[in-house]
Structure formats: C-alpha cells, structure tokens
Write a protein that holds these residues in place. Structure first.
Motif, PDB file in Angstrom:
ATOM      1  N   LYS A  92       0.827  -1.215   0.000  1.00  0.00           N
ATOM      2  CA  LYS A  92       0.000   0.000   0.000  1.00  0.00           C
ATOM      3  C   LYS A  92       0.859   1.261   0.000  1.00  0.00           C
ATOM      4  CE  LYS A  92      -4.022  -1.873   2.493  1.00  0.00           C
ATOM      5  NZ  LYS A  92      -4.826  -1.754   3.727  1.00  0.00           N
ATOM      6  N   GLY A  95       3.251   1.381  -3.355  1.00  0.00           N
ATOM      7  CA  GLY A  95       2.402   1.673  -4.496  1.00  0.00           C
ATOM      8  C   GLY A  95       2.653   0.811  -5.720  1.00  0.00           C
ATOM      9  N   ILE A 114      -6.855   0.381 -11.775  1.00  0.00           N
ATOM     10  CA  ILE A 114      -6.551   1.446 -10.813  1.00  0.00           C
ATOM     11  C   ILE A 114      -7.683   1.628  -9.818  1.00  0.00           C
ATOM     12  CG2 ILE A 114      -6.175   3.939 -10.570  1.00  0.00           C
ATOM     13  CD1 ILE A 114      -4.661   3.839 -13.243  1.00  0.00           C
ATOM     14  N   GLN A 118      -7.132   1.331  -5.830  1.00  0.00           N
ATOM     15  CA  GLN A 118      -7.370   2.479  -4.957  1.00  0.00           C
ATOM     16  C   GLN A 118      -8.452   2.181  -3.916  1.00  0.00           C
ATOM     17  OE1 GLN A 118      -8.121   5.898  -7.440  1.00  0.00           O
ATOM     18  NE2 GLN A 118      -5.943   6.219  -7.870  1.00  0.00           N
ATOM     19  N   LYS A 119      -9.419   1.370  -4.284  1.00  0.00           N
ATOM     20  CA  LYS A 119     -10.470   0.976  -3.343  1.00  0.00           C
ATOM     21  C   LYS A 119      -9.884   0.245  -2.137  1.00  0.00           C
ATOM     22  CE  LYS A 119     -14.840  -1.607  -3.181  1.00  0.00           C
ATOM     23  NZ  LYS A 119     -15.748  -2.499  -3.957  1.00  0.00           N
ATOM     24  N   LYS A 123      -1.621   2.893  -3.016  1.00  0.00           N
ATOM     25  CA  LYS A 123      -1.117   4.028  -3.787  1.00  0.00           C
ATOM     26  C   LYS A 123      -0.909   3.598  -5.234  1.00  0.00           C
ATOM     27  CE  LYS A 123       2.871   7.194  -3.904  1.00  0.00           C
ATOM     28  NZ  LYS A 123       4.150   7.540  -3.224  1.00  0.00           N
ATOM     29  N   THR A 124      -1.304   4.432  -6.187  1.00  0.00           N
ATOM     30  CA  THR A 124      -1.138   4.082  -7.594  1.00  0.00           C
ATOM     31  C   THR A 124      -0.499   5.223  -8.377  1.00  0.00           C
ATOM     32  OG1 THR A 124      -3.362   4.857  -8.171  1.00  0.00           O
ATOM     33  CG2 THR A 124      -3.121   2.523  -7.606  1.00  0.00           C
ATOM     34  N   PRO A 199     -11.910   5.247 -10.162  1.00  0.00           N
ATOM     35  CA  PRO A 199     -10.561   5.668  -9.760  1.00  0.00           C
ATOM     36  C   PRO A 199     -10.445   7.152  -9.472  1.00  0.00           C
ATOM     37  CG  PRO A 199     -10.661   5.415 -12.127  1.00  0.00           C
ATOM     38  CD  PRO A 199     -12.014   4.982 -11.606  1.00  0.00           C
ATOM     39  N   ILE A 202      -7.190  10.988 -12.286  1.00  0.00           N
ATOM     40  CA  ILE A 202      -5.925  10.262 -12.435  1.00  0.00           C
ATOM     41  C   ILE A 202      -4.892  11.170 -13.092  1.00  0.00           C
ATOM     42  CG2 ILE A 202      -4.779   8.267 -13.441  1.00  0.00           C
ATOM     43  CD1 ILE A 202      -7.451   6.854 -13.515  1.00  0.00           C
TER      44      ILE A 202
END
Length: 540
Positions: A92, A95, A114, A118-119, A123-124, A199, A202
C-alpha cells in the motif's frame, strides 16, 4: 456495417478488411463490457493474453486484479518474497504503477485496475501509454512494489494482455503468476460478475523521463557519445514504431534531429492489418528508407508495440537478435571492458558461444522466457551477465533493466557504430571472419491434436534417450556426431561441427517447434529434415 454474433466473429470481419470494418470497434467494446462469460487465465512466458471482447473483457480484468489483491491480502511468505515486499501494508505504501500500450481500450482497462487498487487503499501511479522497459525502470526509480502493464506485447490487434512486474522490475515468475492464475480461475468458475470501482481523477506519471534519468545514472550506455554521433556524423537513423508505445521516446532521449526518421507513429489500434512484430517482412519501410539514403552510416530498427523486442538493419542486411546479441557481448566486453558471463535462451544461436569461448567468457543457457535470466542479471560479479538475450528479439545487459528493452538495443547499436566506425553489417562480418559463420533458423510441425502439454513432452523425451553424446546421425549426404545434449528446454543436440538442432514441444498447442543452426546456408535443410525425422520417430 457487418453484424457479429460475438467478439471473435467481429474481429474476424475487421481483420479480413481492416479499412472497411473499422466501424466495428464500438461493437467489440460492447462485447468487452457486457461479456461476463468465464475465461481461462494462463500466464505464459510474458503475462496473460486474450482476445478483446472474447476472453479479455472488463469483467475478466477485474477478476484478475481481484485475484492479485487476494494474494496481497493473504501475504503468503513465498509470494511476498518473490514480490520483494514484506506484507500488504508495504505494498500500500510503496504503491503500484499501472499503464498500457497503444491497444484498443488500453486506457479503459487500466482504469478498471486502478479503481480496484485504490479501493483497497493502495497508492497508484498511472503511466498512460508507455513501453514495457519503462515500467521496469520506473519500479526501481519510484521504489514501487510492482507494476501492471496492460499489453500483449507483439500479438495481433485483436489481443490485449496483462503483464506483472515485481519490485525488482523483472518479469514475474511462476512463484507470483501461478497463485494469481489459480485464484482468478477459481473466481471464473464461480461466475463472478464484479463491479467497477471509480478511480477518480488520475494524474499521469512520466515514465519516459524516469527512463532517461535511469540510463544516464547506470552508464552502461554512453548517451553523450551516442548523441554526438547522431549530431555530427554523416548518418541516417530510421525508427519504425509500428504505432506502438515507443512513439516519442527516441526523440525525447536524443532530441529532435532531421537525421532521425520515424515511421508508423500515428494512432492505429489495428496496426494497418499486420501482426506488429519485429519481423523481416515488417522492415520493408525501414530498409527502403536506408537504401534510398546516400549517408555513410545507416541504422534502422523496428520495435514491437510495447517496446520490448527489436530488429536491426543497416540497409545492406537485417541483423536478427541471434547475431546482434553476440555482437553486443563482443562490444560490451572488448570495447567497454565489462566483465561477467553471457546468458541466452537455449534456442538462440551458438555464434555467441564461439565468441565467448575465445574470450574466456562462460555461457549460461536457459529456458525460453526473459524471466529465466533473473539470476544472471542480479548475480555476483562473476555470474553477472554482460548481456542477456533470446532469439525472439529481446535483449538487456549489465546494470540495466531485468526486462528486455528495445530502446536499449537501439541506443547500443548507435554506440557500436560510433566506437567501431562501421555499420552493423561491417562489424558483424569482422566478427564472423574471426569467430566463424553461423546460420540459425526455426520451423516446426503440427501433430495429433490429442498431443498437447505433458503427453507431447513425454513422447519427445525419447529423443534424449536415443541420441546421446557420441551418437552418429545421418545429415543429408554427410554424418554428424552428437557432441553435447542440452535438456534445459526441450532437447538440444549439438554436433561436432558446431551446428545444432533443438526440438521443443509447444505448451499450449499440438505443435513441435524446431530451432536449428547450420554452418552454411545450404546446410539448414538437412538439419530441419533430421529434426522432423527424430520427432516423427518419437511420437509414433
């Protein structure tokens, strides 16, 4: 507009007449969004691939992503060790990088991934369209936990794919992909229909900028020398991007220059109707541009859509990876002083073996798949690869990425020209005059449809029992003695004159593949005939 009963028939109509049937793409998208039929998830040598709308659907992508998240949550020690993290909390925080190549629906598939990540509070970074080696570099530069790249590499236009790279940036091995596939196929059998997760906004992360920083820091390539050569020499450089994710990368690395020409840079989900691989026939445009030029130095390359495969030309001849990888070993060791071993897949030319033997360099042969080079890309100094390459157009080298990298292969070719003062075919001729001439090729045959996977492997195992070192084999009008037998990937018989054949079963089709190498162009036919005879005898 043609009507289609399913995505497969729709793709067949599109690909049979690319220009006329482009309007069917929205129909394909509808199938991809609405089709929730189970698909079999298999991670091959380089990710999971499937036909868009048939196997590769939005629901299937959500299921595979959910299967990955399940493995993150389970925190199995073997999985986490292979991934290079301690637990889910570390994932997490560090990422995950997500992006795609130029394929149809690539951005939409990536956003599904994504949203689910993210849910879960992961981290993305969104890479947008980027080549595979840039994902490998970005993992290292951003200290990310892993990357998910929506690409089927060089497959035709009707395919999409899902590549997974762990924290070292290399291709995921079976320790990672096998549990993901098991979980995904379990969910498929349960006929799950999963919802999307929004998401939100972005922001893109510039992977090309990270790649440029990386190659300047690693110094395997002399970027200043490469830039100066293109700027100051009488040269032409032609880059065929085949509408793929390498578009714009070379220009950003080397700057704008009228000596560099770019082919097929437009958006085209269908690749003009061709299979977008770096093949001999796909280099027609590159070869024409080089032959039409009066420049002293000429270099042309074609890169596949996700930028991990490359083929070279100088207008006089095309240089496949079987030759270029051997040239890279000689150049990096002799001209740049890099020490270590050479890693190659078992089906790759023994030209590099001849060079390595005279230079006192050990050779390590592996199964097909770049992931099998990992121990030699990260090993001790004595077992560290100077170069790692496979005949299917992939290459990387010392202190570079664990993924195969077409951009590296392109830049290295320019540095070869700058240092040797020769075009690639001239350098290759010098090496062949010194180390010997080798003529690799490949072919194969279809077998009984019931022979797929283990049954075919078991039948072919009889070849190893029958043909041992010292066995004399008729080879056309001559006889050859088996010098060595290598079983790392199928059966490879090396003969007393340095020629060889390798017989390898397909893992997914009723086919047997032949990889051969003769010492003369005319000698190839006899070796192919011997390989087929051995195979027919083994399978009955």
């Amino acid at each position: 507009m043609a009507r289609c009963e399913n995505a497969a028939s729709c793709w067949k109509t599109i690909l049979s007449d690319v220009i006329k049937n482009r309007g069917l793409l929205p129909v394909i998208e509808k199938f991809a969004r609405e089709n929730i039929q189970p698909a079999e998830v298999v991670f091959g040598t380089s990710g999971w691939r499937g036909e868009i709308g048939t196997d590769f659907t939005f629901n299937a992508v959500r299921i595979v992503t959910s299967a990955i998240i399940e493995q993150f949550r389970n925190s199995d020690p073997a999985f986490m060790t292979a991934l290079g993290v301690s637990d889910f909390d570390e994932i997490k925080k560090r990422g995950i990088i997500v992006g795609h190549d130029n394929r149809f629906l690539g951005p939409e598939f990536a956003k599904e991934v994504i949203g689910l990540l993210q849910k879960e509070g992961i981290k993305t970074w969104y890479a947008g369209e980027a080549p595979t080696p840039a994902f490998s570099v970005a993992i290292v530069m951003l200290h990310a936990a892993c990357a998910m790249n929506l690409t089927p590499s060089h497959n035709p236009a009707n395919y999409a794919g899902f590549k997974f790279n762990p924290s070292d940036g290399g291709p995921a091995g079976p320790e990672i992909t096998a549990p993901i596939a098991r979980a995904a196929n379990r969910m498929m059998r349960e006929s799950l229909s999963l919802n999307s997760a929004d998401p939100g906004d972005i922001a893109k992360t510039d992977l090309t900028n990270l790649y440029i920083q990386f190659i300047h820091e690693r110094k395997t390539l002399d970027i200043e020398r490469i830039e100066a050569f293109v700027r100051n020499s009488d040269c032409i450089v032609c880059v065929d991007n085949v509408h793929g994710a390498t578009r714009g990368c070379v220009e950003r690395i080397l700057g704008k220059n009228v000596k560099i020409r770019y082919l097929r840079t437009e958006n085209d989900f269908l690749f003009g109707g061709i299979a977008p691989e770096p093949s001999e026939k796909n280099m027609h445009g590159v070869d024409k541009a080089l032959k039409d030029s009066a420049a002293e130095f000429k270099l042309g390359v074609i890169m596949d859509p996700d930028g991990d495969r490359i083929r070279h030309s100088d207008g006089i001849m095309q240089i496949p990876m079987n030759y270029f990888g051997a040239m890279a070993l000689h150049f990096l060791h002799v001209h740049k002083g890099i020490q270590g071993i050479v890693a190659k897949s078992a089906g790759t030319s023994n030209f590099v073996n001849a060079i390595a033997e005279k230079l006192g360099i050990r050779v390590r042969e592996t199964k097909v798949g770049f992931k099998n080079f990992r121990p030699y890309m990260t090993g001790t100094s004595e077992e560290r690869a100077i170069v790692a390459f496979e005949e299917s157009d992939g290459i990387s080298a010392f202190n570079h990425t664990l993924e195969k990298d077409a951009l590296f292969g392109f830049l290295l070719a320019i540095e070869m020209m700058a240092v040797t003062g020769k075009n690639l075919s001239g350098y290759l001729k010098d090496l062949m005059d010194e180390f010997g001439y080798f003529y690799p090729d490949r072919s194969g045959i279809s077998v009984d449809p019931s022979l797929v996977g283990d049954p075919l492997r078991q039948r072919l195992s009889g070849i190893t029992k029958r043909y041992k070192p010292g066995t004399v084999i008729p080879m056309g009008s001559q006889k050859r003695t088996v010098k060595d037998v290598i079983t790392v990937d199928g059966t490879k018989l090396v003969f007393d004159d340095g020629s060889w054949l390798m017989i390898r079963p397909s893992g997914t089709e009723p086919k047997v593949r032949f990889y051969i190498e003769a010492r003369t162009e005319k000698g190839k036919k006899a070796i192919f005939e011997a390989a087929e005879k051995m195979t027919r005898e083994a399978i009955g």
